[in-house]
Design a protein around this motif. Sequence first.
Motif, PDB file in Angstrom:
ATOM      1  N   ARG A  40      -9.686  21.772  -5.410  1.00 28.59           N
ATOM      2  CA  ARG A  40      -9.321  20.647  -4.541  1.00 28.59           C
ATOM      3  C   ARG A  40      -8.539  21.101  -3.312  1.00 28.59           C
ATOM      4  O   ARG A  40      -8.818  20.660  -2.190  1.00 28.59           O
ATOM      5  CB  ARG A  40      -8.502  19.629  -5.340  1.00 28.59           C
ATOM      6  CG  ARG A  40      -7.874  18.553  -4.477  1.00 28.59           C
ATOM      7  CD  ARG A  40      -6.962  17.650  -5.288  1.00 28.59           C
ATOM      8  NE  ARG A  40      -6.082  16.867  -4.427  1.00 28.59           N
ATOM      9  CZ  ARG A  40      -5.156  16.029  -4.876  1.00 28.59           C
ATOM     10  NH1 ARG A  40      -4.984  15.887  -6.178  1.00 28.59           N
ATOM     11  NH2 ARG A  40      -4.400  15.347  -4.027  1.00 28.59           N
ATOM     12  N   ARG A  72      -5.272  14.816   2.894  1.00 25.43           N
ATOM     13  CA  ARG A  72      -4.745  14.602   1.544  1.00 25.43           C
ATOM     14  C   ARG A  72      -4.549  13.116   1.253  1.00 25.43           C
ATOM     15  O   ARG A  72      -4.763  12.655   0.122  1.00 25.43           O
ATOM     16  CB  ARG A  72      -3.431  15.364   1.388  1.00 25.43           C
ATOM     17  CG  ARG A  72      -3.645  16.866   1.279  1.00 25.43           C
ATOM     18  CD  ARG A  72      -2.350  17.635   1.184  1.00 25.43           C
ATOM     19  NE  ARG A  72      -2.603  19.023   0.821  1.00 25.43           N
ATOM     20  CZ  ARG A  72      -1.684  19.985   0.862  1.00 25.43           C
ATOM     21  NH1 ARG A  72      -0.446  19.709   1.247  1.00 25.43           N
ATOM     22  NH2 ARG A  72      -1.998  21.214   0.511  1.00 25.43           N
ATOM     23  N   THR A 128      -6.520  10.762  -1.770  1.00 23.63           N
ATOM     24  CA  THR A 128      -5.819   9.949  -2.778  1.00 23.63           C
ATOM     25  C   THR A 128      -5.812   8.460  -2.428  1.00 23.63           C
ATOM     26  O   THR A 128      -5.054   7.686  -3.014  1.00 23.63           O
ATOM     27  CB  THR A 128      -4.371  10.443  -2.931  1.00 23.63           C
ATOM     28  OG1 THR A 128      -3.698  10.374  -1.660  1.00 23.63           O
ATOM     29  CG2 THR A 128      -4.342  11.876  -3.450  1.00 23.63           C
ATOM     30  N   THR A 161      -8.871  14.470  -9.470  1.00 23.49           N
ATOM     31  CA  THR A 161      -7.781  13.680  -8.886  1.00 23.49           C
ATOM     32  C   THR A 161      -7.470  12.423  -9.683  1.00 23.49           C
ATOM     33  O   THR A 161      -6.931  11.464  -9.120  1.00 23.49           O
ATOM     34  CB  THR A 161      -8.142  13.272  -7.448  1.00 23.49           C
ATOM     35  OG1 THR A 161      -9.377  12.532  -7.492  1.00 23.49           O
ATOM     36  CG2 THR A 161      -8.310  14.476  -6.541  1.00 23.49           C
ATOM     37  N   ARG A 188      -9.294   9.398  -7.970  1.00 21.97           N
ATOM     38  CA  ARG A 188      -9.128   9.104  -6.550  1.00 21.97           C
ATOM     39  C   ARG A 188     -10.186   9.844  -5.726  1.00 21.97           C
ATOM     40  O   ARG A 188     -10.620  10.924  -6.107  1.00 21.97           O
ATOM     41  CB  ARG A 188      -7.721   9.514  -6.084  1.00 21.97           C
ATOM     42  CG  ARG A 188      -6.590   8.708  -6.694  1.00 21.97           C
ATOM     43  CD  ARG A 188      -6.649   7.265  -6.282  1.00 21.97           C
ATOM     44  NE  ARG A 188      -5.500   6.517  -6.780  1.00 21.97           N
ATOM     45  CZ  ARG A 188      -4.684   5.816  -5.998  1.00 21.97           C
ATOM     46  NH1 ARG A 188      -4.892   5.756  -4.695  1.00 21.97           N
ATOM     47  NH2 ARG A 188      -3.675   5.154  -6.530  1.00 21.97           N
TER      48      ARG A 188
END
Length: 379
Positions: A289, A308, A312, A344, A347
């Motif tokens: 990631r 980022r 998310t 994640t 997400r």
Amino acid sequence: MVNVAVALSLPVPPSADPAPDGEFGRLVALARSRSSDDRQRLLLAVASLCDANPPGAELSPVLSEIFMTLARQAEREIRAVLAQRLATADWAPQALIHMLALDEIEIARPVIAASPLLKDDDLLRILVEATLEHHIEVARRPNLSGRLADAVIDRAEPAVLTALAGNRSAQISEEALRRLVDSSRRIAGLRAPLTRHPRLNQQLATQLYQWVGQALRQSIAERFRIDEASLDAIIQVAADRAAAAAASPQWRPADPPDSETERRLIDKLKAAGQLRPGFAVRAVREGRRTLFEHALAAIGEFPLDQIRAAVTAETPQPLYLACVAAGIDRTAFLSLLTDLRRLTDGRPGEDAYGPWTPLALDARDAARLFNKLELRAAG
């Protein structure tokens, strides 16, 4: 050899005389045949002929083209035999060696390990374009240069780092070895080969001692003068502090320990003109990631914090805009999204307004829309 190459390359009219006797005649007969088996026999026969009488550094262009044409048509098993045959040949066509080195790993392995025709730039290309298994073989290559060792460490792939740590003939500098020892704190597989590494020194051995088990500590103590009692006390204090920090309600995890390494790798690839959208897609597929985030930010020229935050976000739309702006095809985005959500905890989330459908946008419009968003990272 040149005469044979020319003969094999010339068209044969229907009225041509039968092939002459001997090895030359057998090769011409195989070349005239339309059978795939005969074509494969021809490929191996020409290789054997070159092995017996290497034509030297300047291989006939016609013969090189014959090799390439036949190799492209050959079945997997024949390519594997050819790779074994040409692995140490210094007369082989370079284009053919490059093709075999990027073939599936069972074919590429002997070529990557031994071909004198693969130079540092060729091996760097394999590190960028090929699979993890190919990267491991590059790290295992005997007498690997310091430049390649640094490139392997920059990529920070645990299995590849472990292969490099076990390569005792690699030209690893003291700084590169220090980086490997640092990585061994989070990659347990590095520890055993590093304790046996011939370039391990007293300072690095003391550092490594803190992270290994009892058996490896004994191995290090046998090679170096280690004050085990003092180190054990230091290790216990560090463990107590880490446990206390993790239990604190104010504690938050920092960036992944390899984040700076990932950034340096992306910077190098971008400076070399080798950073492509496919690299970012492959990073997600391989479960990396942080590498994906750095790559996407660099390709799209976006702030890392914005990327980022998109990763998310509560909806996939911001990430989709960033991906399209970076040149990732929208047909590949849904697969990327599925892979990313595994990394994640789900997400980016599902759109609260119903099923989400990616819009048809060009890269310029997607970048403009993404830059207008005001994103804040979750957590």
